[in-house]
Design a protein around this motif. Structure first.
Motif, PDB file in Angstrom:
ATOM      1  N   ALA A  14       0.840  -1.205   0.000  1.00  0.00           N
ATOM      2  CA  ALA A  14       0.000   0.000   0.000  1.00  0.00           C
ATOM      3  C   ALA A  14       0.871   1.249   0.000  1.00  0.00           C
ATOM      4  CB  ALA A  14      -0.919  -0.017   1.221  1.00  0.00           C
ATOM      5  N   THR A  15       1.934   1.233   0.825  1.00  0.00           N
ATOM      6  CA  THR A  15       2.806   2.401   0.907  1.00  0.00           C
ATOM      7  C   THR A  15       3.461   2.690  -0.433  1.00  0.00           C
ATOM      8  OG1 THR A  15       3.265   1.797   3.180  1.00  0.00           O
ATOM      9  CG2 THR A  15       4.734   3.393   2.166  1.00  0.00           C
ATOM     10  N   LEU A  16       4.065   1.642  -1.017  1.00  0.00           N
ATOM     11  CA  LEU A  16       4.813   1.871  -2.263  1.00  0.00           C
ATOM     12  C   LEU A  16       3.860   2.193  -3.404  1.00  0.00           C
ATOM     13  CD1 LEU A  16       7.595  -0.826  -2.017  1.00  0.00           C
ATOM     14  CD2 LEU A  16       7.717   1.596  -1.522  1.00  0.00           C
ATOM     15  N   GLY A  17       2.687   1.530  -3.434  1.00  0.00           N
ATOM     16  CA  GLY A  17       1.738   1.816  -4.503  1.00  0.00           C
ATOM     17  C   GLY A  17       1.250   3.246  -4.453  1.00  0.00           C
ATOM     18  N   SER A  18       0.894   3.706  -3.247  1.00  0.00           N
ATOM     19  CA  SER A  18       0.397   5.089  -3.176  1.00  0.00           C
ATOM     20  C   SER A  18       1.540   6.078  -3.382  1.00  0.00           C
ATOM     21  CB  SER A  18      -0.337   5.338  -1.867  1.00  0.00           C
ATOM     22  OG  SER A  18       0.395   4.850  -0.794  1.00  0.00           O
ATOM     23  N   ALA A  19       2.775   5.710  -2.986  1.00  0.00           N
ATOM     24  CA  ALA A  19       3.910   6.598  -3.259  1.00  0.00           C
ATOM     25  C   ALA A  19       4.115   6.739  -4.766  1.00  0.00           C
ATOM     26  CB  ALA A  19       5.179   6.054  -2.610  1.00  0.00           C
ATOM     27  N   VAL A  23       3.846  10.350  -7.291  1.00  0.00           N
ATOM     28  CA  VAL A  23       4.779  10.939  -8.256  1.00  0.00           C
ATOM     29  C   VAL A  23       4.277  10.849  -9.691  1.00  0.00           C
ATOM     30  CG1 VAL A  23       6.788  10.594  -6.810  1.00  0.00           C
ATOM     31  CG2 VAL A  23       6.148   8.835  -8.428  1.00  0.00           C
ATOM     32  N   THR A  24       3.194  10.108  -9.957  1.00  0.00           N
ATOM     33  CA  THR A  24       2.772   9.996 -11.347  1.00  0.00           C
ATOM     34  C   THR A  24       1.396  10.578 -11.621  1.00  0.00           C
ATOM     35  OG1 THR A  24       1.979   7.783 -10.881  1.00  0.00           O
ATOM     36  CG2 THR A  24       4.146   7.963 -11.891  1.00  0.00           C
ATOM     37  N   THR A  25       0.552  10.750 -10.599  1.00  0.00           N
ATOM     38  CA  THR A  25      -0.815  11.158 -10.884  1.00  0.00           C
ATOM     39  C   THR A  25      -0.860  12.576 -11.447  1.00  0.00           C
ATOM     40  OG1 THR A  25      -3.028  11.187 -10.023  1.00  0.00           O
ATOM     41  CG2 THR A  25      -1.363  12.080  -8.601  1.00  0.00           C
ATOM     42  N   LYS A  26      -1.881  12.818 -12.265  1.00  0.00           N
ATOM     43  CA  LYS A  26      -1.932  14.076 -13.006  1.00  0.00           C
ATOM     44  C   LYS A  26      -2.343  15.243 -12.128  1.00  0.00           C
ATOM     45  CE  LYS A  26      -2.853  14.076 -17.929  1.00  0.00           C
ATOM     46  NZ  LYS A  26      -3.849  13.666 -18.918  1.00  0.00           N
ATOM     47  N   LYS A  27      -3.418  15.050 -11.368  1.00  0.00           N
ATOM     48  CA  LYS A  27      -3.964  16.170 -10.605  1.00  0.00           C
ATOM     49  C   LYS A  27      -3.203  16.307  -9.290  1.00  0.00           C
ATOM     50  CE  LYS A  27      -8.466  16.136 -12.660  1.00  0.00           C
ATOM     51  NZ  LYS A  27      -9.887  15.822 -12.546  1.00  0.00           N
ATOM     52  N   MET A  28      -2.767  17.526  -9.025  1.00  0.00           N
ATOM     53  CA  MET A  28      -1.958  17.769  -7.831  1.00  0.00           C
ATOM     54  C   MET A  28      -2.716  17.474  -6.548  1.00  0.00           C
ATOM     55  SD  MET A  28       1.035  18.332  -8.054  1.00  0.00           S
ATOM     56  CE  MET A  28       1.162  18.719  -6.339  1.00  0.00           C
ATOM     57  N   ILE A  29      -4.018  17.789  -6.539  1.00  0.00           N
ATOM     58  CA  ILE A  29      -4.782  17.570  -5.307  1.00  0.00           C
ATOM     59  C   ILE A  29      -4.856  16.070  -5.026  1.00  0.00           C
ATOM     60  CG2 ILE A  29      -7.119  17.494  -6.297  1.00  0.00           C
ATOM     61  CD1 ILE A  29      -6.379  19.682  -3.355  1.00  0.00           C
ATOM     62  N   HIS A  30      -4.930  15.257  -6.113  1.00  0.00           N
ATOM     63  CA  HIS A  30      -4.920  13.806  -5.918  1.00  0.00           C
ATOM     64  C   HIS A  30      -3.575  13.336  -5.408  1.00  0.00           C
ATOM     65  CE1 HIS A  30      -8.492  13.128  -8.878  1.00  0.00           C
ATOM     66  NE2 HIS A  30      -8.800  13.839  -7.833  1.00  0.00           N
ATOM     67  N   ALA A  31      -2.503  13.954  -5.913  1.00  0.00           N
ATOM     68  CA  ALA A  31      -1.168  13.585  -5.425  1.00  0.00           C
ATOM     69  C   ALA A  31      -1.073  13.846  -3.928  1.00  0.00           C
ATOM     70  CB  ALA A  31      -0.101  14.372  -6.176  1.00  0.00           C
ATOM     71  N   ALA A  32      -1.651  14.969  -3.469  1.00  0.00           N
ATOM     72  CA  ALA A  32      -1.609  15.277  -2.036  1.00  0.00           C
ATOM     73  C   ALA A  32      -2.388  14.231  -1.247  1.00  0.00           C
ATOM     74  CB  ALA A  32      -2.170  16.672  -1.778  1.00  0.00           C
ATOM     75  N   PHE A  33      -3.556  13.789  -1.795  1.00  0.00           N
ATOM     76  CA  PHE A  33      -4.324  12.757  -1.086  1.00  0.00           C
ATOM     77  C   PHE A  33      -3.586  11.421  -1.076  1.00  0.00           C
ATOM     78  CE2 PHE A  33      -8.233  15.409  -1.985  1.00  0.00           C
ATOM     79  CZ  PHE A  33      -8.331  15.816  -0.674  1.00  0.00           C
ATOM     80  N   TRP A  34      -2.914  11.090  -2.194  1.00  0.00           N
ATOM     81  CA  TRP A  34      -2.131   9.854  -2.209  1.00  0.00           C
ATOM     82  C   TRP A  34      -0.989   9.938  -1.208  1.00  0.00           C
ATOM     83  CZ3 TRP A  34      -3.795   5.455  -3.705  1.00  0.00           C
ATOM     84  CH2 TRP A  34      -4.667   5.343  -4.779  1.00  0.00           C
ATOM     85  N   LEU A  35      -0.433  11.148  -1.024  1.00  0.00           N
ATOM     86  CA  LEU A  35       0.624  11.304  -0.016  1.00  0.00           C
ATOM     87  C   LEU A  35       0.091  10.941   1.365  1.00  0.00           C
ATOM     88  CD1 LEU A  35       3.567  12.404   0.534  1.00  0.00           C
ATOM     89  CD2 LEU A  35       2.427  14.410   1.395  1.00  0.00           C
ATOM     90  N   ILE A  36      -1.164  11.330   1.651  1.00  0.00           N
ATOM     91  CA  ILE A  36      -1.747  10.976   2.951  1.00  0.00           C
ATOM     92  C   ILE A  36      -1.803   9.455   3.102  1.00  0.00           C
ATOM     93  CG2 ILE A  36      -3.866  11.062   4.303  1.00  0.00           C
ATOM     94  CD1 ILE A  36      -4.323  13.848   3.286  1.00  0.00           C
ATOM     95  N   ALA A  37      -2.191   8.752   2.011  1.00  0.00           N
ATOM     96  CA  ALA A  37      -2.234   7.279   2.077  1.00  0.00           C
ATOM     97  C   ALA A  37      -0.845   6.719   2.343  1.00  0.00           C
ATOM     98  CB  ALA A  37      -2.793   6.730   0.767  1.00  0.00           C
ATOM     99  N   THR A  38       0.168   7.277   1.659  1.00  0.00           N
ATOM    100  CA  THR A  38       1.537   6.819   1.877  1.00  0.00           C
ATOM    101  C   THR A  38       1.950   7.015   3.330  1.00  0.00           C
ATOM    102  OG1 THR A  38       1.980   7.629  -0.333  1.00  0.00           O
ATOM    103  CG2 THR A  38       3.866   6.979   0.977  1.00  0.00           C
TER     104      THR A  38
END
Lengths: 173, 102
Positions: A14-19, A23-38
């Motif tokens: 889960a950590t590595l997948g969300s990390a 670094v690859t998702t298009k929308k910045m706000i989604h990247a921030a949410f994925w960072l929370i998952a990481t």
């Protein structure tokens, strides 16, 4: 395959997948949410390492403060986010090569260490050992880590004053 | 129980992903996200070595807490810089911030 190992693999994946999504998702706000998952995944890894206090601090400081700061920064710079544009720059393939090389180099370096191949788990903690209490005392004891602790707080204060100064709009320009 | 090498490999992979983010992302905020991933990888290593090599001391955990403080300071200043740059240049794309090039 014990329960601990299965749990570890789930949290690590889960950590590595969300990390990777960060670094690859298009929308910045989604990247921030994925960072929370990481960050939650990393906190779970700390919990598996019996570092309960670090896991809590990870959630309170990283998820509660740093991730929120990131979301605010994303929203404040929203106009130019270019969600439709490509998120990676032209040199992304060489960056990917460098990342793979750094992983390979780290793996090579680690595999030369004798302890790396050991299949044993962590040493058993002595029963009744209060790591959180020890840690709290060490942070405020002059014989242990009082000075680094105070220096870190001065650094934080200086950084926050600097951040306010830098981000403050100069009104009488 | 879990061998120490598993944690170290996860930390190395997280570090490499963060490095890729720092080098390949266009958005300056995303570059800071990559730096955060790298700092987290370092912290996993610190806590792992504390747990496996010296669980009777607190040194490794204290080190990790200091890294937390430094990470918070770095994010505060970094995001303030990005907001200030956005205010003046109306962009956060790192490639376009080339006013110091000559």
């Amino acid at each position: 395959m014990t329960t601990m190992k299965v749990l570890f693999l789930i949290f690590a994946a889960a950590t590595l997948g969300s990390a990777f999504m960060v670094v690859t998702t298009k929308k910045m706000i989604h990247a921030a949410f994925w960072l929370i998952a990481t960050l939650f995944g990393v906190a779970a890894l700390y919990a598996l390492l019996n570092a309960g206090f670090i896991a809590m601090v990870q959630i309170v400081v990283y998820v509660g403060a740093i991730a929120i700061l990131f979301i605010f920064a994303v929203m404040l710079t929203r106009k130019d986010l270019r969600d439709s544009a490509k998120p990676l720059n032209a040199n992304w393939s060489s960056a990917a090569l460098l990342a793979v090389l750094s992983f390979g180099g780290l793996y090579l370096l680690l595999s030369q260490w004798a302890g790396f191949s050991s299949t044993e788990g962590a040493p058993v903690l002595a029963s009744g050992m209060d790591t959180i209490g020890q840690l709290g005392e060490a942070l405020v004891s002059p014989n242990a880590y009082l000075l680094p602790f105070e220096v870190a707080s001065v650094l934080l204060l200086a950084a926050l004053i600097g951040a306010v100064y830098v981000a403050n709009e100069a009104k009488n320009k | 129980m879990i061998p120490i090498s598993w944690y170290l490999i996860v930390a190395a992979a997280l570090f490499s992903i963060g490095l890729f983010g720092v080098l390949a992302r266009k958005n300056a905020v995303a570059i800071l996200l990559g730096v955060e991933l790298m700092l987290n990888a370092v912290n996993i290593n610190l806590v792992t070595f504390w747990r496996y090599n010296a669980p009777e001391t607190v040194t490794g955990q204290v080190f990790a807490i200091i890294v937390f403080a430094v990470a918070a300071a770095e994010v505060a200043v970094g995001l303030a810089l990005i907001i200030s740059i956005y205010r003046n240049r109306k962009t956060v794309v790192a490639d376009e911030l080339d006013m110091m090039k000559w």
